[in-house]
Design a protein around this motif. Structure first.
Motif, mmCIF file in Angstrom:
data_model
loop_
_atom_site.group_PDB
_atom_site.id
_atom_site.type_symbol
_atom_site.label_atom_id
_atom_site.label_comp_id
_atom_site.label_asym_id
_atom_site.label_seq_id
_atom_site.Cartn_x
_atom_site.Cartn_y
_atom_site.Cartn_z
ATOM 1 N N ALA A 19 -4.903 18.052 -2.747
ATOM 2 C CA ALA A 19 -3.512 18.570 -2.809
ATOM 3 C C ALA A 19 -2.885 18.576 -1.305
ATOM 4 C CB ALA A 19 -3.601 19.967 -3.172
ATOM 5 N N ASP A 20 -3.661 18.930 -0.418
ATOM 6 C CA ASP A 20 -3.074 19.124 1.181
ATOM 7 C C ASP A 20 -2.873 17.611 1.596
ATOM 8 O OD1 ASP A 20 -3.149 20.503 3.584
ATOM 9 O OD2 ASP A 20 -4.410 18.827 4.130
ATOM 10 N N LEU A 21 -3.908 16.579 1.234
ATOM 11 C CA LEU A 21 -3.337 15.296 1.654
ATOM 12 C C LEU A 21 -2.193 14.568 0.853
ATOM 13 C CD1 LEU A 21 -7.228 13.756 1.433
ATOM 14 C CD2 LEU A 21 -5.622 13.982 3.286
ATOM 15 N N LEU A 22 -1.824 15.082 -0.359
ATOM 16 C CA LEU A 22 -0.464 14.524 -0.835
ATOM 17 C C LEU A 22 0.465 15.123 -0.111
ATOM 18 C CD1 LEU A 22 0.589 12.933 -3.148
ATOM 19 C CD2 LEU A 22 0.743 15.332 -4.539
ATOM 20 N N GLY A 23 0.418 16.279 0.187
ATOM 21 C CA GLY A 23 1.241 16.966 1.122
ATOM 22 C C GLY A 23 1.693 16.185 2.622
ATOM 23 N N ARG A 24 0.444 15.602 3.096
ATOM 24 C CA ARG A 24 0.477 14.598 4.281
ATOM 25 C C ARG A 24 1.047 13.364 4.039
ATOM 26 N NH1 ARG A 24 -2.572 17.449 8.365
ATOM 27 N NH2 ARG A 24 -3.557 19.507 7.256
ATOM 28 N N GLY A 25 1.001 12.838 2.742
ATOM 29 C CA GLY A 25 1.652 11.481 2.431
ATOM 30 C C GLY A 25 0.443 10.571 2.155
ATOM 31 N N LEU A 26 -0.818 11.109 1.986
ATOM 32 C CA LEU A 26 -2.107 10.174 1.337
ATOM 33 C C LEU A 26 -2.174 10.442 -0.046
ATOM 34 C CD1 LEU A 26 -4.021 8.166 2.202
ATOM 35 C CD2 LEU A 26 -5.516 9.932 2.875
ATOM 36 N N ILE A 27 -2.484 9.583 -0.902
ATOM 37 C CA ILE A 27 -2.609 9.734 -2.411
ATOM 38 C C ILE A 27 -4.286 9.461 -2.632
ATOM 39 C CG2 ILE A 27 -2.130 9.178 -4.751
ATOM 40 C CD1 ILE A 27 0.582 8.220 -3.620
ATOM 41 N N VAL A 28 -5.092 10.363 -2.977
ATOM 42 C CA VAL A 28 -6.351 10.190 -3.414
ATOM 43 C C VAL A 28 -6.525 10.723 -4.590
ATOM 44 C CG1 VAL A 28 -7.198 10.039 -0.950
ATOM 45 C CG2 VAL A 28 -7.147 12.356 -2.017
ATOM 46 N N THR A 44 0.787 -1.369 0.066
ATOM 47 C CA THR A 44 -0.132 -0.044 0.110
ATOM 48 C C THR A 44 1.096 1.209 0.028
ATOM 49 O OG1 THR A 44 -1.311 -1.366 1.479
ATOM 50 C CG2 THR A 44 -2.171 0.934 1.195
ATOM 51 N N LEU A 45 2.096 1.244 -0.136
ATOM 52 C CA LEU A 45 2.909 2.409 0.100
ATOM 53 C C LEU A 45 3.640 2.612 -1.007
ATOM 54 C CD1 LEU A 45 4.576 1.304 3.565
ATOM 55 C CD2 LEU A 45 2.588 2.894 3.122
ATOM 56 N N LEU A 46 4.107 3.958 -1.376
ATOM 57 C CA LEU A 46 4.895 4.398 -2.434
ATOM 58 C C LEU A 46 5.987 5.218 -1.759
ATOM 59 C CD1 LEU A 46 2.323 5.408 -5.013
ATOM 60 C CD2 LEU A 46 4.108 3.644 -5.302
ATOM 61 N N TRP A 47 6.940 5.522 -2.348
ATOM 62 C CA TRP A 47 8.256 6.354 -2.076
ATOM 63 C C TRP A 47 8.710 7.258 -3.042
ATOM 64 C CZ3 TRP A 47 7.505 1.596 0.058
ATOM 65 C CH2 TRP A 47 7.672 1.419 1.422
ATOM 66 N N ASP A 48 8.792 8.360 -2.727
ATOM 67 C CA ASP A 48 9.264 9.329 -3.834
ATOM 68 C C ASP A 48 10.856 9.481 -3.972
ATOM 69 O OD1 ASP A 48 10.231 11.198 -1.662
ATOM 70 O OD2 ASP A 48 8.403 12.578 -2.140
ATOM 71 N N ALA A 49 11.359 10.382 -4.577
ATOM 72 C CA ALA A 49 12.969 10.289 -4.893
ATOM 73 C C ALA A 49 13.335 10.957 -3.788
ATOM 74 C CB ALA A 49 13.049 11.060 -6.150
ATOM 75 N N GLU A 50 12.938 11.586 -2.850
ATOM 76 C CA GLU A 50 13.533 12.174 -1.421
ATOM 77 C C GLU A 50 13.217 11.173 -0.558
ATOM 78 O OE1 GLU A 50 14.887 15.193 -2.012
ATOM 79 O OE2 GLU A 50 14.461 14.944 -4.084
ATOM 80 N N GLY A 51 12.692 9.931 -0.873
ATOM 81 C CA GLY A 51 12.713 8.856 0.200
ATOM 82 C C GLY A 51 11.335 8.953 1.065
ATOM 83 N N ARG A 52 10.355 10.050 0.970
ATOM 84 C CA ARG A 52 9.259 10.087 1.840
ATOM 85 C C ARG A 52 8.236 9.012 1.372
ATOM 86 N NH1 ARG A 52 4.963 15.279 1.926
ATOM 87 N NH2 ARG A 52 3.921 14.473 3.768
#
Length: 396
Positions: free
Chosen positions: A349-358, A31-39
């Motif tokens: 957009a706010d959720l993406l910043g919090r680490g949840l993709i919808v 259920t997890l993804l990681w970006d290029a910055e490791g987040r």
């Protein structure tokens, strides 16, 4: 390469047909993804319901690796075991007839449209018509696009193909009036996905089935988003009072690889003959092996029961949040209706910043499509983040 460099190259070399969020994903697991910055991100969109068994599921990865190491492509002019086994598996799990493979959901719908029109021709119909609902989404190729009323309104892409008619969404009376002897098919989503997750009522589904039975038209269910366990049964139609004549599948079928399928009731399996349709890459050995692995995972009573249970839990928790006025859908396909004044795009957009993709499919709606393997702790975490975001984005 930095994100800014990727964005510059994308602007120069990719057609600007998508509005991409400013994130580069480099790894996924479950259920997890990681970006290029490791987040780390909790993925409640799964590639728009594509990675429904989670990112890089070990069983799917193993099937792809094994098949790719032996044979990748020979064309449909020859036999391959994965393709034939997958056709049997899909048929036996659904309508019992024959299967045509494609590379996408739009292409699966193109095949369904061809079957319906040829079937109509064989029964003497000269001007076959396809009926669909307003707000349906069936794809972006010209046949599927012509059956997708909202996108078909783009005059710059016209003219659309003739022979398509749209009626108001979930209006059983209008549907019944639109279906007559010249109708080739009724093409509908049992739950509209791209419009914001809107289920059709049983009344309308029954009206569609009766209208088709009375006129000889075919009933086509576009299960590209609802199929492969998304609603808590392998196929969404299994939770309705009707059975279609044709169903189309894609998205989750390949576990992340591109594959679509058009599955027919056994009465219509021989409508298309040699030369009527084809596809160079469709049903390739690698994607068929992946799809067989996906079905091994999803076509399981225990998993499907958990999808229903966790979907019900997620729905109840979301309805308890301040700012949520309704939750539509079935299983783990949910549209979250927000109160007036809350900007869904801002929340997304706010959720993406919090680490949840919808996803935000329409104003005032969040769409949630988590992996079918999501656990209770991840659901709790997602609901908490949505609650925090709604409080932050409330109109002042």
């Amino acid at each position: 390469m930095k994100l800014a460099e990727l964005q510059a190259i994308e602007q120069r070399y990719l057609m600007q047909t998508y509005r991409r969020a400013p994130v580069e994903f480099v790894r996924g697991e479950g259920t997890l993804l990681w970006d290029a910055e490791g987040r780390e991100y909790l993925d409640f969109l799964t590639g728009i319901s594509v990675c429904s068994v989670g990112h890089c599921h070990p069983a799917v990865v193993a099937a792809v690796r094994e098949q790719a190491g032996r044979l990748m492509h020979v064309s449909n002019l020859f036999y391959t075991e994965p393709m034939v086994r997958l056709a049997e598996r899909l048929s036996r799990s659904s309508l019992g007839g024959k299967v045509f493979f494609s590379n996408s959901g739009a292409e699966a719908n193109e095949c369904a449209i061809k079957v319906a029109r040829k079937h109509a021709s064989l029964r003497g119909v000269e001007s076959a018509e396809i009926v669909s609902f307003e707000r349906d989404f069936h794809g972006r190729t010209y046949g599927a696009l012509s059956a997708t009323p909202k996108l078909a309104e783009n005059e710059a892409l016209g003219p659309m193909l003739p022979g398509f008619r749209a009626v108001p969404f979930d209006d059983a009376g209008s549907l019944r009036e639109a279906v007559y002897e010249e109708t080739a098919a009724v093409l509908i989503e049992p739950i509209q996905g791209e419009s914001g997750v809107h289920p059709l009522s049983d009344e309308t589904l029954l009206a569609a089935r009766r209208a088709c039975d009375e006129t000889g038209a075919l009933l086509i269910f576009d299960e590209i988003q609802t199929g492969i366990g998304r609603t808590g049964s392998l196929w969404a139609y299994e939770q309705t009072p009707v059975r279609p004549d044709i169903l189309t599948s894609a998205k989750a079928l390949g576990g992340g690889l591109p594959i679509g399928a058009c599955v027919l009731d056994q009465r219509f399996g021989d409508v298309l003959a040699a030369g009527d349709h084809g596809s160079t890459f469709a049903g390739g050995a690698v994607v068929s092996a992946a799809a067989l692995a996906v079905l091994d995972l999803v076509d399981d009573a225990g998993l499907l029961r958990r999808v229903r249970e966790r979907g019900a839990s997620l729905r109840a928790d979301l309805l308890a949040l301040d700012g949520v006025i309704e939750v539509r859908g079935r299983g783990l396909m949910l549209g979250v209706g927000l109160a007036d004044g809350i900007d869904a795009a801002r929340v997304g957009a706010d959720l993406l910043g919090r680490g949840l993709i919808v996803n935000v499919p329409e104003p005032g709606t969040l769409r949630l499509l988590p992996p079918l393997t999501v656990d209770s702790a991840q659901i709790d975490r997602a609901v908490a983040l949505i609650g925090e975001s709604l409080l932050s984005c409330q109109p002042r």
